[in-house]
Design an enzyme around this catalytic site. Structure first.
Site, mmCIF file in Angstrom:
data_model
loop_
_atom_site.group_PDB
_atom_site.id
_atom_site.type_symbol
_atom_site.label_atom_id
_atom_site.label_comp_id
_atom_site.label_asym_id
_atom_site.label_seq_id
_atom_site.Cartn_x
_atom_site.Cartn_y
_atom_site.Cartn_z
ATOM 1 N N SER A 22 0.805 -1.211 0.000
ATOM 2 C CA SER A 22 0.000 0.000 0.000
ATOM 3 C C SER A 22 0.845 1.271 0.000
ATOM 4 C CB SER A 22 -0.963 -0.035 1.183
ATOM 5 O OG SER A 22 -1.873 1.027 1.090
ATOM 6 N N HIS A 23 0.716 2.068 1.065
ATOM 7 C CA HIS A 23 1.371 3.373 1.123
ATOM 8 C C HIS A 23 2.758 3.291 1.750
ATOM 9 C CE1 HIS A 23 -0.962 2.299 4.558
ATOM 10 N NE2 HIS A 23 -0.141 3.006 5.296
ATOM 11 N N ASP A 38 -2.196 6.528 -3.491
ATOM 12 C CA ASP A 38 -1.059 5.885 -2.834
ATOM 13 C C ASP A 38 -0.421 4.786 -3.687
ATOM 14 O OD1 ASP A 38 -3.099 4.007 -2.615
ATOM 15 O OD2 ASP A 38 -2.328 3.228 -0.724
ATOM 16 N N ASP A 63 -0.707 1.579 -4.116
ATOM 17 C CA ASP A 63 -1.521 0.615 -4.867
ATOM 18 C C ASP A 63 -2.845 1.205 -5.346
ATOM 19 O OD1 ASP A 63 -2.429 0.796 -2.224
ATOM 20 O OD2 ASP A 63 -3.306 -1.209 -2.285
ATOM 21 N N ASP A 103 -5.453 2.719 -3.853
ATOM 22 C CA ASP A 103 -6.765 2.674 -3.194
ATOM 23 C C ASP A 103 -7.039 3.893 -2.314
ATOM 24 O OD1 ASP A 103 -4.958 1.904 -1.283
ATOM 25 O OD2 ASP A 103 -5.988 0.043 -0.716
ATOM 26 N N ARG A 104 -5.991 4.666 -1.992
ATOM 27 C CA ARG A 104 -6.231 5.853 -1.162
ATOM 28 C C ARG A 104 -6.374 7.103 -2.019
ATOM 29 N NH1 ARG A 104 -2.883 5.614 4.437
ATOM 30 N NH2 ARG A 104 -3.571 3.531 5.016
ATOM 31 N N GLU A 108 -11.080 7.378 7.710
ATOM 32 C CA GLU A 108 -10.335 8.628 7.870
ATOM 33 C C GLU A 108 -8.954 8.553 7.232
ATOM 34 O OE1 GLU A 108 -7.397 8.395 9.795
ATOM 35 O OE2 GLU A 108 -7.931 6.292 10.031
ATOM 36 N N SER A 109 -8.496 7.329 6.956
ATOM 37 C CA SER A 109 -7.146 7.123 6.440
ATOM 38 C C SER A 109 -7.099 7.273 4.927
ATOM 39 C CB SER A 109 -6.651 5.751 6.865
ATOM 40 O OG SER A 109 -7.615 4.770 6.513
ATOM 41 N N LYS A 116 -11.351 0.165 -1.400
ATOM 42 C CA LYS A 116 -11.382 1.610 -1.513
ATOM 43 C C LYS A 116 -10.729 1.974 -2.837
ATOM 44 C CE LYS A 116 -7.516 1.833 1.651
ATOM 45 N NZ LYS A 116 -7.344 1.604 3.073
HETATM 46 C C1 G1P Z 1 -4.299 1.692 8.150
HETATM 47 C C2 G1P Z 1 -5.502 2.596 8.253
HETATM 48 C C3 G1P Z 1 -6.757 1.840 7.912
HETATM 49 C C4 G1P Z 1 -6.610 1.206 6.531
HETATM 50 C C5 G1P Z 1 -5.347 0.374 6.469
HETATM 51 C C6 G1P Z 1 -5.080 -0.169 5.066
HETATM 52 O O1 G1P Z 1 -4.429 0.633 9.065
HETATM 53 O O2 G1P Z 1 -5.608 3.162 9.539
HETATM 54 O O3 G1P Z 1 -7.857 2.692 7.965
HETATM 55 O O4 G1P Z 1 -7.715 0.398 6.232
HETATM 56 O O5 G1P Z 1 -4.219 1.163 6.851
HETATM 57 O O6 G1P Z 1 -4.914 0.846 4.131
HETATM 58 P P1 G1P Z 1 -3.685 0.624 10.490
HETATM 59 O O7 G1P Z 1 -2.220 0.784 10.204
HETATM 60 O O8 G1P Z 1 -4.220 1.798 11.234
HETATM 61 O O9 G1P Z 1 -4.059 -0.696 11.101
HETATM 62 ZN ZN ZN Z 2 -3.240 1.405 -0.398
#
Ligand code: G1P
Ligand code: ZN
Length: 544
Positions: free
Chosen positions: A113-114, A278, A280, A282-283, A365-366, A377
């Site tokens: 992901s990010h 981000d 991948d 999805d954000r 919120e993320s 997402k």
């Molecule tokens: C974080 C975000 C959450 C999101 C996840 C995957 O997870 O807070 O909302 O779904 O990344 O992108 P966390 O690291 O808080 O468990």
């Molecule tokens: Zn992602």
């Protein structure tokens, strides 16, 4: 060509977290580490000879290598059909789209992901089920159980497959199609949004766009959809070439990491809409001229206006947000008389609600928002939603958001992250809060009286499954709220997330700096958990 059976021994740390198995590249480079986990997935899926799986990733370091291994393992495990994104590329939302469109049984997505990419950073592997969404806990627990007892894996001995060209191939009994990673996804977007209207306004430069792909997977998606199909000015997509290390950056679309974009949006040359996605895809980050839209507000604005967008003109069945997401969404749901569900953090908890038709829009919120069009997402989708909304309303992002606050009130919101803490300290802080929950209600901190103190436990309204220990919620008598939880996606130590929120109904007080408005609550959070004292850190590592 033949199938090789390789003896292996289990690793003990292959328990998937919030979003699949996410570890450092070095972890994944250990002997048989990737193979063990992939075989554990295959072992959990039953007879694969009638199953179709989608495969792709965000292009980060190890993506290519892992894709080739998974292709050979899929063939050796007699998967019937594999659909692979050209070049091994698929954004997470595009993978979800393909699984649904082609009725695949599931998909493997390679992404952290990010999190940053490259030899010294992170890699990850996620499994999505037939509805296109992240594997629910039942699955991930089976993967983990398999990983604890694995003794061998199967792999086809063959040359690497050419995945750089679209076409059909065969490996053993497995049919392999290499598909364009963007086409099907772009088509789905064109059904949901008014492409003609957006195109007209982008062409006449009534609307201008800057989309920062952050050298991640959405570069090709952004180029094709925004620049080619919708006619945004060439160069509207920046950092559009995906790189294995995301150009050395941190592909997380927020005010800290999407710096170039933020600078632009607060300059005199800011376009109508600024956005980023981000690693991948999805954000999403949404900005307007001189405004950053917090994801919780973005979600609420979307819900309040969805009926204006072609794909949602029938209205929303219901909405959902993750627990720490602000309650701006609840206010919209209330006024529309629709349900608003509160789920634990992580996209997987929305799946059942979407499948059951109880909700059509949801978010976190993320920087995550999406709808029932897929089961992930979706960054590009959110940006198109805003483009379409601006085109319909002929208003700036700032005007849209300010009007929304005037109608519903403003939920001042911020998240403070303390990253890379000692794991033991992270646990101790949560444990400390947990043990004090019974004594907190009625206590006063600064000018705030604690109304309730609880740990969030979720019962899925569709299948009755439960998820405990999903975060500590401290609610105050003026409706303000603090939430404390540990990240489930980090790869190093522990990350404490503190979510701070305060409702302000008075429009005269809607234009203030969130950190100042929330200062007392931030102080209260410190008194409650003492993170700064205990960690010796004077401030959070990231504030969003
Ligand atoms: C974080 C975000 C959450 C999101 C996840 C995957 O997870 O807070 O909302 O779904 O990344 O992108 P966390 O690291 O808080 O468990
Ligand atoms: Zn992602």
């Amino acid at each position: 060509m033949s199938i090789r059976i390789v003896h292996t021994s289990p690793y003990t740390d292959q328990k998937p977290g919030t979003s699949g198995l996410r570890k450092t590249v070095r972890d994944f480079q250990q002997e048989n580490y990737l193979e063990n986990f992939v075989q554990s997935i295959f072992n959990s899926l039953g007879d694969l000879s009638d199953q179709t799986l989608v495969l792709g990733g965000d292009g980060r370091f190890l993506n290519q290598h892992a894709i080739q291994i998974i292709i050979k393992m899929a063939a050796a495990n007699r998967v019937r059909r594999l659909m692979i994104g050209q070049g091994g590329i698929l954004s997470t939302p595009a993978a979800s789209c393909l699984i649904r469109k082609y009725h695949a049984d599931g998909g493997i997505i390679l992404s952290a992901s990010h999190n940053p990419g490259g030899p010294d950073h992170d890699f990850g592997i996620k499994y999505n089920i037939a509805n296109g969404g992240p594997a629910p806990e039942g699955y991930t627990e089976r993967f983990y159980a398999q990983s604890r007892k694995i003794s061998e894996y199967r792999i086809f001995e063959s040359r690497d497959l050419d995945i750089d060209h679209i076409g059909r191939y065969r490996l053993g009994e497995t049919m392999i199609s290499v598909v364009d990673p963007v086409d099907d996804y772009a088509r789905l977007m064109s059904f949901l949004f008014d492409f003609d209207l957006i195109r007209k306004q982008l062409a006449s430069e009534t609307i201008t766009l800057c989309f920062d792909a952050m050298h991640a997977v959405t570069g090709p998606y952004g180029r094709k959809i925004f620049e080619v199909q919708l006619g945004a000015l060439p160069g509207s997509v920046i950092n559009a070439v995906p790189r294995e290390d995301f150009g050395g950056g941190h592909p997380d679309p927020n005010l800290v990491h999407a710096k170039a974009l933020c600078r632009k949006m607060f300059s005199t040359e800011s376009p109508t809409l600024g956005a980023a996605s981000d690693g991948d895809g999805d954000r999403n980050l949404i900005m307007g001229k001189h405004i950053f839209v917090t994801p919780s507000d973005s979600l609420a604005v979307m819900a309040a206006n969805a009926h204006l967008i072609p794909g949602y003109k029938e209205g929303l069945a219901g909405v959902a947000r993750s627990m720490p997401t602000s309650r701006a969404l609840d206010r919209v749901a209330d006024s529309f008389g629709i349900d608003c569900f509160e789920t634990p953090t992580g996209w997987k908890y929305f799946g059942n609600l979407l499948d059951a038709g109880k909700i059509s829009l949801c978010g976190e919120e993320s920087f995550g928002t999406s709808s029932n069009h897929i089961r992930e997402k979706d960054g590009i989708w959110a940006i198109l939603f805003w483009l379409n909304l601006i085109a319909i309303k002929q208003e700036s992002v700032l005007q849209i958001v300010h009007k929304h606050w005037r109608q519903f009130g403003r939920d001042y919101y911020s998240r403070h992250d303390y990253e890379g803490l000692d794991r033991e300290l992270g646990d101790r802080i949560i444990e400390g809060l947990r043990s004090r929950l019974p004594e907190l209600p009625g206590k006063k901190i600064a000018s705030y009286a604690i109304q309730s103190a609880e740990e969030f436990c979720y019962r899925d309204p569709v299948d009755g499954s439960t998820a405990d220990n999903q975060g500590i919620i401290i609610s105050f008598d003026d409706g303000s709220r603090l939430v404390f939880r540990l990240s489930g996606t980090g790869t190093a130590g522990a990350t404490l997330r503190i979510y701070i929120e305060k409702f302000e109904p008075d429009p005269a007080k809607h234009d203030l700096d969130p950190q100042s408005v929330l200062a007392d609550l931030i102080g209260a959070a410190e008194q409650l958990c003492r993170i700064r004292t205990l960690s010796g850190r004077p401030a959070p590592s990231v504030i969003t």
